[in-house]
Write an enzyme that holds these catalytic residues in place. Structure first.
Site, PDB file in Angstrom:
ATOM      1  N   LYS A  66       4.232  -3.541   2.072  1.00 10.90           N
ATOM      2  CA  LYS A  66       3.877  -2.649   0.962  1.00 10.90           C
ATOM      3  C   LYS A  66       4.120  -3.420  -0.330  1.00 10.90           C
ATOM      4  CE  LYS A  66       5.225   1.829  -1.067  1.00 10.90           C
ATOM      5  NZ  LYS A  66       3.896   2.357  -1.325  1.00 10.90           N
ATOM      6  N   GLU A  76      -0.692  -0.728   0.445  1.00  9.41           N
ATOM      7  CA  GLU A  76       0.302   0.324   0.692  1.00  9.41           C
ATOM      8  C   GLU A  76       0.707   0.360   2.164  1.00  9.41           C
ATOM      9  OE1 GLU A  76       1.923   2.555  -1.104  1.00  9.41           O
ATOM     10  OE2 GLU A  76       0.797   3.046  -2.903  1.00  9.41           O
ATOM     11  N   THR A  85       2.680   0.434  -5.471  1.00  7.56           N
ATOM     12  CA  THR A  85       3.007   1.852  -5.410  1.00  7.56           C
ATOM     13  C   THR A  85       2.116   2.565  -6.406  1.00  7.56           C
ATOM     14  OG1 THR A  85       4.768   3.512  -5.516  1.00  7.56           O
ATOM     15  CG2 THR A  85       4.931   1.671  -7.055  1.00  7.56           C
TER      16      THR A  85
END
EC number: 3.5.1.135
Length: 105
Positions: A21, A74, A24
């Site tokens: 990831k 993500e 955000t």
């Protein structure tokens, strides 16, 4: 006012720590960071610190503009990403993509 820390749901901790990831998506209130800024990262649920990140950049993006590339960053599929955004920010169209890198301890 710049954020002085950032939180993530515990379910995202492994993805962040593994480097899977790398972005955000946040609302305007949580978009106040600058390139190069270093932030401590904690869990949303218990405020437990688990790493530090450095901000690479911040880019406005609309919900309708999200692509498979965003989902990959993500570590999700695009439908999963849209579902998570709808759960966290119901009805919100304008988001901010914060790209980051984890700082090794």
């Amino acid at each position: 006012m710049l954020l002085n820390k950032i939180t993530f749901f515990e379910r995202f901790e492994h993805d962040i720590l593994s480097g899977a990831k790398t972005i955000t998506l946040r609302d305007e209130a949580e978009s106040h960071v600058i390139t190069g800024q270093i932030l401590p990262v904690s869990t949303f649920e218990t405020d437990r610190w688990f790493c530090d990140i450095q901000i690479i950049d911040v880019t406005p993006v609309k919900l309708t503009e999200l692509t498979e590339m965003h989902a990959k960053q993500e570590n999700m599929t695009l439908p999963q990403l849209r579902d998570v955004i709808a759960e966290i920010y119901p009805g919100l169209e304008q988001l901010f993509m914060i790209r980051f890198r984890i700082l090794l301890q």
